[in-house]
Design an enzyme around this catalytic site. Sequence first.
Site, PDB file in Angstrom:
ATOM      1  N   THR A   1      53.086 -75.065 -62.947  1.00  0.00           N
ATOM      2  CA  THR A   1      51.515 -75.290 -63.125  1.00  0.00           C
ATOM      3  C   THR A   1      50.702 -74.421 -61.944  1.00  0.00           C
ATOM      4  O   THR A   1      51.252 -73.587 -61.113  1.00  0.00           O
ATOM      5  CB  THR A   1      51.471 -76.920 -62.617  1.00  0.00           C
ATOM      6  OG1 THR A   1      51.449 -76.810 -61.251  1.00  0.00           O
ATOM      7  CG2 THR A   1      51.879 -77.686 -63.388  1.00  0.00           C
TER       8      THR A   1
ATOM      9  N   TYR B   1      51.002 -82.930 -46.833  1.00  0.00           N
ATOM     10  CA  TYR B   1      51.295 -83.217 -48.439  1.00  0.00           C
ATOM     11  C   TYR B   1      52.459 -84.105 -48.345  1.00  0.00           C
ATOM     12  O   TYR B   1      52.502 -85.270 -49.123  1.00  0.00           O
ATOM     13  CB  TYR B   1      51.306 -81.851 -49.022  1.00  0.00           C
ATOM     14  CG  TYR B   1      51.727 -81.897 -50.610  1.00  0.00           C
ATOM     15  CD1 TYR B   1      50.933 -82.312 -51.568  1.00  0.00           C
ATOM     16  CD2 TYR B   1      53.253 -81.907 -50.695  1.00  0.00           C
ATOM     17  CE1 TYR B   1      51.673 -82.396 -52.885  1.00  0.00           C
ATOM     18  CE2 TYR B   1      53.756 -81.962 -51.997  1.00  0.00           C
ATOM     19  CZ  TYR B   1      52.963 -82.496 -53.104  1.00  0.00           C
ATOM     20  OH  TYR B   1      53.153 -82.661 -54.491  1.00  0.00           O
TER      21      TYR B   1
ATOM     22  N   ASP C   1      34.838 -87.520 -57.708  1.00  0.00           N
ATOM     23  CA  ASP C   1      35.643 -87.306 -56.296  1.00  0.00           C
ATOM     24  C   ASP C   1      36.343 -88.476 -55.944  1.00  0.00           C
ATOM     25  O   ASP C   1      35.669 -89.492 -55.485  1.00  0.00           O
ATOM     26  CB  ASP C   1      34.626 -86.833 -55.307  1.00  0.00           C
ATOM     27  CG  ASP C   1      35.473 -86.641 -53.875  1.00  0.00           C
ATOM     28  OD1 ASP C   1      36.552 -86.810 -53.859  1.00  0.00           O
ATOM     29  OD2 ASP C   1      34.557 -86.350 -52.828  1.00  0.00           O
TER      30      ASP C   1
ATOM     31  N   LYS D   1      52.828 -88.081 -49.885  1.00  0.00           N
ATOM     32  CA  LYS D   1      53.754 -88.548 -51.204  1.00  0.00           C
ATOM     33  C   LYS D   1      54.763 -89.453 -50.732  1.00  0.00           C
ATOM     34  O   LYS D   1      55.041 -90.401 -51.738  1.00  0.00           O
ATOM     35  CB  LYS D   1      54.485 -87.062 -51.597  1.00  0.00           C
ATOM     36  CG  LYS D   1      53.499 -86.110 -52.349  1.00  0.00           C
ATOM     37  CD  LYS D   1      52.595 -86.778 -53.433  1.00  0.00           C
ATOM     38  CE  LYS D   1      51.588 -85.919 -54.048  1.00  0.00           C
ATOM     39  NZ  LYS D   1      50.624 -86.527 -55.061  1.00  0.00           N
TER      40      LYS D   1
END
Length: 252
Positions: free
Chosen positions: A195, A161, A67, A165
């Site tokens: 993906t 997110y 992790d 980034k």
Amino acid sequence: MTAPAADTAFFRDRVVLVTGGASGIGRAVTEKLLAAGAKLAVWDLRDDRLAELARTYGAQVLTRHVDVSDKAAVDTAAAEVASRLGPIDHVVNNAGIIGRRMTVRELDAAELERVLAVNLKSAFYVSSAFCRHTSDKPQRSIVGLSSIAARTGGMVGSIAYATTKGAMSSFTVALAKELAPAVRVNALAPGVIDTEIQNDVFADPKQIAAMADVIPLKRLGTAAEVADAAVWLLSPASAYITGVVLDVSGGR
């Protein structure tokens, strides 16, 4: 046209750590580096994917359930890599999650912390461990994963997110200055890549087609194409490049 192979003379017997390396972009990077003769350590949370990687490549790769949002786990695993494979020459900070969609109004503090920990704090932890277990070889390097969401803001509901980034891009520039000239640090900013993680977000084929239509190259990228860029940034072919965030987005 076939993509150029990784520099086997350079990567042979070099130790590379890939986080989130058992699937998607990380798996593509892992396989290209294994083909080039590198000694790979792959960390992931997907035990099924780690087991499949171990079955396929055997002793060529050290697979571990780690992790990366847990500093103690990272430190222990990095010490094992150095002990088993040798000092670490390169790192690909690939592990990341999109997280559950939430707006600022709907802010879930626990989910925000999870995205921050996996996408950003892990880069600090892994890079710190690298610095304590690295070799003295020339041309060492780190490649991180940012995203074009760092500049576009991503989709509504993916604010956590996109923010992580954006921070990864800043982290790359700052770390490049800190570790120069001994270690080069760069990052990739993929666009929409074909993906599993993207297919989970864009489950509707019509939505995927609409996304492809706004990309100048009119298609989604592949994990292999991002991996080619990652391996290039790790290699001496990019020897005078550091502190750069390279878009791999089809022109978007």
